[in-house]
Design a protein around this motif. Structure first.
Motif, mmCIF file in Angstrom:
data_model
loop_
_atom_site.group_PDB
_atom_site.id
_atom_site.type_symbol
_atom_site.label_atom_id
_atom_site.label_comp_id
_atom_site.label_asym_id
_atom_site.label_seq_id
_atom_site.Cartn_x
_atom_site.Cartn_y
_atom_site.Cartn_z
ATOM 1 N N UNK A 97 -14.924 10.465 52.167
ATOM 2 C CA UNK A 97 -13.781 10.941 52.939
ATOM 3 C C UNK A 97 -13.227 12.241 52.422
ATOM 4 N N UNK A 98 -12.234 12.708 53.067
ATOM 5 C CA UNK A 98 -11.600 13.958 52.679
ATOM 6 C C UNK A 98 -10.403 13.639 51.810
ATOM 7 N N UNK A 102 -7.673 19.456 58.514
ATOM 8 C CA UNK A 102 -7.141 19.013 57.232
ATOM 9 C C UNK A 102 -6.341 20.115 56.575
ATOM 10 N N UNK A 156 -9.355 22.470 55.479
ATOM 11 C CA UNK A 156 -10.785 22.183 55.608
ATOM 12 C C UNK A 156 -11.054 21.568 56.963
ATOM 13 N N UNK A 157 -12.356 21.597 57.326
ATOM 14 C CA UNK A 157 -12.788 21.058 58.609
ATOM 15 C C UNK A 157 -13.015 19.563 58.529
ATOM 16 N N UNK A 158 -12.891 18.894 59.639
ATOM 17 C CA UNK A 158 -13.479 17.591 59.884
ATOM 18 C C UNK A 158 -13.180 16.470 58.915
ATOM 19 N N UNK A 159 -14.015 15.437 58.982
ATOM 20 C CA UNK A 159 -13.774 14.226 58.216
ATOM 21 C C UNK A 159 -14.633 14.139 56.959
ATOM 22 N N UNK A 160 -15.759 14.761 56.970
ATOM 23 C CA UNK A 160 -16.645 14.678 55.812
ATOM 24 C C UNK A 160 -16.138 15.602 54.716
#
Lengths: 114, 114
Positions: A98-99, B31, B95-99
């Motif tokens: 996860x982030x 994020x 930051x981008x996205x979920x990963x």
């Protein structure tokens, strides 16, 4: 709790000399590992990162770092330092799911002399 | 592409006053993180937004700190009333996205409470 140790607060090297900045982490599992650099007046810039695979990672500006699981270390190296490398360097870790927020070391300030 | 921007770059206030810091993340980054570095210490996580929602605010020191991210774009961090120990550099990152993705940092806001 996870923690990151950068034992050297300040390092001075001569221009053209090699550099190694130390980083050790304490974590239950192997985290993802990062090195950031902050030049005066600038934000933190990512130099390199390690998630998995080859334990020697190459980054920008000629930097590399080696992950050693047995030593819980992720030391940053550069074979020949340039005056423009003078900055503060931060090692950071994040859990591999996860982030989640980064956990930083206290930083190492690098001075470069002629 | 514009990077993460923060305003103001410096703020000097007296104890008991209110200060609001602003962060504009990279466009499209869901994020948004706030971190703080107190002099001589490590950079520490304050909180994490995913779009307009607070994902994790475990690092917020106390209820004198209030963070918002209306509309999921820019974020503000208000300190009211400010205390001497709030002095430090406040960094924002996005930051981008979920990963796991690289967090891009702003230049920070240096807050001095007198």
């Amino acid at each position: 709790a996870q923690s990151v140790t950068q034992p050297d607060i300040h390092i001075t090297v001569s221009e053209g000399a090699s550099l190694e900045l130390r980083c050790n982490y304490s974590y239950g599992a192997t985290p993802y590992l990062f090195w950031y650099v902050q030049s005066p007046g600038q934000g933190l810039q990512l130099l390199l990162k390690y998630f998995s695979g080859d334990t020697l990672v190459q980054g920008i500006k000629g930097f590399e770092a080696e992950f050693k699981r047995s030593q819980s270390s992720f030391n940053l190296r550069k074979p020949s330092v340039h005056w423009s490398d003078a900055a503060e360097y931060f090692c950071a870790v994040v859990q591999p799911s996860g982030n989640t927020p980064l956990v930083f070391g206290k930083g190492t300030r690098l001075s470069v002399i002629a | 592409e514009a990077g993460v921007t923060q305003f103001p770059s410096h703020s000097v206030i007296e104890k008991g006053q209110t200060v609001t810091l602003r962060c504009d993340p990279i466009s499209g980054h869901d994020n948004l993180y706030w971190y703080r570095r107190v002099m001589g210490k490590e950079i520490k996580f304050l909180l994490h937004f995913v779009k307009e929602s607070k994902q994790d605010e475990s690092g917020m020191p106390n209820n004198r700190f209030l963070a918002e991210r209306t509309g999921g774009t820019y974020s503000t961090l208000k300190v009211q009333p400010a205390e001497l120990e709030d002095s430090g550099v406040y960094f924002c990152a996005s930051s981008l996205g979920l990963a796991i993705n690289e967090q891009f940092f702003g230049p920070g806001t240096r807050l001095t409470v007198l």
